[in-house]
Motif scaffolding. Structure first.
Motif, PDB file in Angstrom:
ATOM      1  N   GLU A 198       0.832  -1.208   0.000  1.00 22.17           N
ATOM      2  CA  GLU A 198       0.000   0.000   0.000  1.00 22.17           C
ATOM      3  C   GLU A 198       0.867   1.258   0.000  1.00 22.17           C
ATOM      4  O   GLU A 198       0.584   2.227  -0.711  1.00 22.17           O
ATOM      5  N   VAL A 199       1.922   1.240   0.795  1.00 21.43           N
ATOM      6  CA  VAL A 199       2.795   2.416   0.889  1.00 21.43           C
ATOM      7  C   VAL A 199       3.466   2.692  -0.456  1.00 21.43           C
ATOM      8  O   VAL A 199       3.434   3.816  -0.964  1.00 21.43           O
ATOM      9  N   PHE A 200       4.059   1.658  -1.051  1.00 20.06           N
ATOM     10  CA  PHE A 200       4.857   1.874  -2.255  1.00 20.06           C
ATOM     11  C   PHE A 200       4.014   1.986  -3.523  1.00 20.06           C
ATOM     12  O   PHE A 200       4.552   2.321  -4.581  1.00 20.06           O
ATOM     13  N   GLU A 201       2.715   1.713  -3.425  1.00 18.63           N
ATOM     14  CA  GLU A 201       1.836   1.948  -4.561  1.00 18.63           C
ATOM     15  C   GLU A 201       1.247   3.356  -4.538  1.00 18.63           C
ATOM     16  O   GLU A 201       0.648   3.793  -5.516  1.00 18.63           O
ATOM     17  N   ASP A 202       1.408   4.057  -3.430  1.00 20.02           N
ATOM     18  CA  ASP A 202       0.930   5.434  -3.351  1.00 20.02           C
ATOM     19  C   ASP A 202       1.647   6.282  -4.408  1.00 20.02           C
ATOM     20  O   ASP A 202       2.863   6.161  -4.611  1.00 20.02           O
ATOM     21  N   SER A 203       0.909   7.142  -5.083  1.00 26.88           N
ATOM     22  CA  SER A 203       1.495   7.899  -6.197  1.00 26.88           C
ATOM     23  C   SER A 203       2.637   8.800  -5.747  1.00 26.88           C
ATOM     24  O   SER A 203       3.652   8.931  -6.444  1.00 26.88           O
ATOM     25  N   ASP A 204       2.502   9.444  -4.578  1.00 27.42           N
ATOM     26  CA  ASP A 204       3.582  10.297  -4.076  1.00 27.42           C
ATOM     27  C   ASP A 204       4.835   9.474  -3.796  1.00 27.42           C
ATOM     28  O   ASP A 204       5.951   9.856  -4.181  1.00 27.42           O
ATOM     29  N   VAL A 205       4.661   8.352  -3.091  1.00 28.35           N
ATOM     30  CA  VAL A 205       5.806   7.520  -2.733  1.00 28.35           C
ATOM     31  C   VAL A 205       6.474   6.969  -3.985  1.00 28.35           C
ATOM     32  O   VAL A 205       7.708   6.907  -4.071  1.00 28.35           O
ATOM     33  N   ARG A 206       5.695   6.582  -4.985  1.00 30.47           N
ATOM     34  CA  ARG A 206       6.268   6.085  -6.235  1.00 30.47           C
ATOM     35  C   ARG A 206       7.129   7.156  -6.898  1.00 30.47           C
ATOM     36  O   ARG A 206       8.204   6.869  -7.421  1.00 30.47           O
ATOM     37  N   ARG A 207       6.664   8.401  -6.888  1.00 30.16           N
ATOM     38  CA  ARG A 207       7.446   9.494  -7.452  1.00 30.16           C
ATOM     39  C   ARG A 207       8.737   9.700  -6.664  1.00 30.16           C
ATOM     40  O   ARG A 207       9.797   9.933  -7.236  1.00 30.16           O
ATOM     41  N   TRP A 208       8.640   9.621  -5.326  1.00 27.55           N
ATOM     42  CA  TRP A 208       9.830   9.811  -4.495  1.00 27.55           C
ATOM     43  C   TRP A 208      10.857   8.719  -4.783  1.00 27.55           C
ATOM     44  O   TRP A 208      12.050   8.995  -4.904  1.00 27.55           O
ATOM     45  N   VAL A 209      10.388   7.469  -4.843  1.00 33.05           N
ATOM     46  CA  VAL A 209      11.301   6.352  -5.093  1.00 33.05           C
ATOM     47  C   VAL A 209      11.943   6.490  -6.472  1.00 33.05           C
ATOM     48  O   VAL A 209      13.158   6.313  -6.635  1.00 33.05           O
ATOM     49  N   TRP A 210      11.135   6.822  -7.465  1.00 29.14           N
ATOM     50  CA  TRP A 210      11.637   6.957  -8.828  1.00 29.14           C
ATOM     51  C   TRP A 210      12.727   8.030  -8.895  1.00 29.14           C
ATOM     52  O   TRP A 210      13.773   7.841  -9.497  1.00 29.14           O
ATOM     53  N   ALA A 211      12.480   9.175  -8.257  1.00 26.74           N
ATOM     54  CA  ALA A 211      13.457  10.266  -8.282  1.00 26.74           C
ATOM     55  C   ALA A 211      14.678   9.939  -7.432  1.00 26.74           C
ATOM     56  O   ALA A 211      15.811  10.251  -7.803  1.00 26.74           O
ATOM     57  N   ALA A 212      14.479   9.301  -6.281  1.00 27.67           N
ATOM     58  CA  ALA A 212      15.605   8.960  -5.411  1.00 27.67           C
ATOM     59  C   ALA A 212      16.537   7.961  -6.076  1.00 27.67           C
ATOM     60  O   ALA A 212      17.740   7.939  -5.795  1.00 27.67           O
ATOM     61  N   ALA A 213      16.002   7.153  -6.970  1.00 27.38           N
ATOM     62  CA  ALA A 213      16.824   6.193  -7.704  1.00 27.38           C
ATOM     63  C   ALA A 213      17.551   6.848  -8.873  1.00 27.38           C
ATOM     64  O   ALA A 213      18.303   6.187  -9.595  1.00 27.38           O
ATOM     65  N   GLY A 214      17.325   8.160  -9.065  1.00 30.12           N
ATOM     66  CA  GLY A 214      18.010   8.875 -10.128  1.00 30.12           C
ATOM     67  C   GLY A 214      17.333   8.788 -11.474  1.00 30.12           C
ATOM     68  O   GLY A 214      17.946   9.083 -12.502  1.00 30.12           O
ATOM     69  N   ARG A 215      16.032   8.418 -11.483  1.00 33.04           N
ATOM     70  CA  ARG A 215      15.334   8.217 -12.747  1.00 33.04           C
ATOM     71  C   ARG A 215      14.453   9.393 -13.138  1.00 33.04           C
ATOM     72  O   ARG A 215      13.896   9.398 -14.227  1.00 33.04           O
ATOM     73  N   ASP A 216      14.270  10.380 -12.256  1.00 35.90           N
ATOM     74  CA  ASP A 216      13.454  11.557 -12.569  1.00 35.90           C
ATOM     75  C   ASP A 216      14.338  12.782 -12.430  1.00 35.90           C
ATOM     76  O   ASP A 216      14.650  13.210 -11.318  1.00 35.90           O
ATOM     77  N   LEU A 217      14.758  13.352 -13.528  1.00 40.65           N
ATOM     78  CA  LEU A 217      15.702  14.469 -13.502  1.00 40.65           C
ATOM     79  C   LEU A 217      15.018  15.817 -13.351  1.00 40.65           C
ATOM     80  O   LEU A 217      15.682  16.852 -13.371  1.00 40.65           O
ATOM     81  N   ARG A 218      13.687  15.812 -13.185  1.00 45.26           N
ATOM     82  CA  ARG A 218      12.975  17.075 -13.025  1.00 45.26           C
ATOM     83  C   ARG A 218      12.152  17.113 -11.745  1.00 45.26           C
ATOM     84  O   ARG A 218      11.268  17.932 -11.592  1.00 45.26           O
ATOM     85  N   PHE A 219      12.438  16.178 -10.832  1.00 47.36           N
ATOM     86  CA  PHE A 219      11.663  16.107  -9.594  1.00 47.36           C
ATOM     87  C   PHE A 219      11.897  17.344  -8.745  1.00 47.36           C
ATOM     88  O   PHE A 219      13.005  17.801  -8.572  1.00 47.36           O
TER      89      PHE A 219
END
Length: 240
Positions: A198-219
């Motif tokens: 439930e936590v990691f499917e949340d849209s905010d958390v998914r964005r945070w994880v994606w950016a923290a992994a270096g995959r979102d260069l505009r976060f």
């Protein structure tokens, strides 16, 4: 708890850090490291923040000691010394900061108790690894983020940038680990008992994880319609 630290670390490592052995190690840290924490750390850093930092530092040192144990063996005294050294460095940094910024005050943020901190941190590391960030890098960034004080987002971002994290990674990790008003961190949500799925499917958390992994260069930490549109766009790119 009378179990030897060497045994607890070995059991946890041999089980690939399964919940049961990890919990026993966390209980030992709580009793042997956190509970007897010196009053000077609590007085300067704050009761909750000092305990939280001690937990994170002790857990990360245990992970390191499992991979590279000292030749003389492990003991609670050895781990306690490592934690006190790091907390002393943090204490000195905080005293210097207060001296330099004596006229500036920072509004306190509510501290979240995380009894089984190590297990929840491992879950965050696993999510970051699934998005392409190596586990070693993820653990190093989380350890840096925890090496406060202070333990609020702006300070976490500064510490992470100093060790080479991008602005987007640092900002996203600060949300994953600390959160903010009305938007609890992934760490706090896991600690409150919410299921990881439930936590990691949340849209905010998914964005945070994606950016923290270096995959979102505009976060840049914002939610709302823009964040939703960007998340959908990234999903379409991944599916292409």
């Amino acid at each position: 708890m009378n179990d030897e630290l060497e045994v607890l670390i070995a059991d946890a490592a041999d089980s690939d850090w399964a919940e049961g052995p990890s919990r026993r190690l966390a209980e030992g840290i709580e009793e042997r490291i956190v509970a007897p924490l010196s009053g000077r750390f609590r007085a300067v850093l704050g009761y909750d923040e000092a305990r939280q930092l001690a937990r994170v530092i002790a857990w990360e040192r245990c992970r390191e000691l499992a991979a590279n144990p000292p030749k003389r063996g492990l003991s609670w005294g050895y781990l306690g010394t490592l934690v006190r050294w790091r907390l002393t460095d943090i204490l000195r940094t905080e005293l210097v900061r207060r001296h330099r910024l004596s006229l500036r005050t920072e509004p306190p943020e509510r501290e979240v108790e995380v009894p089984w901190l190590g297990h929840h941190l491992d879950q965050i590391v696993d999510e970051l690894e699934r998005k392409g960030l190596s586990a070693a890098t993820a653990r190093n960034l989380i350890r840096t983020a925890a090496d406060g004080p202070p333990y609020y987002r702006a300070a976490i971002v500064v510490r992470l940038r100093r060790v080479g994290a991008t602005g987007e990674q640092a900002e996203a990790l600060s949300w994953l680990l600390r959160g903010g008003a009305g938007r609890p961190s992934a760490l706090a949500r896991l600690a409150s008992g919410q299921p990881p799925a439930e936590v990691f499917e949340d849209s905010d958390v998914r964005r945070w994880v994606w950016a923290a992994a270096g995959r979102d260069l505009r976060f840049f930490g914002r939610g709302g319609r823009l964040g939703h549109r960007r998340l959908v766009g990234l999903g379409q790119l991944r599916a292409a």
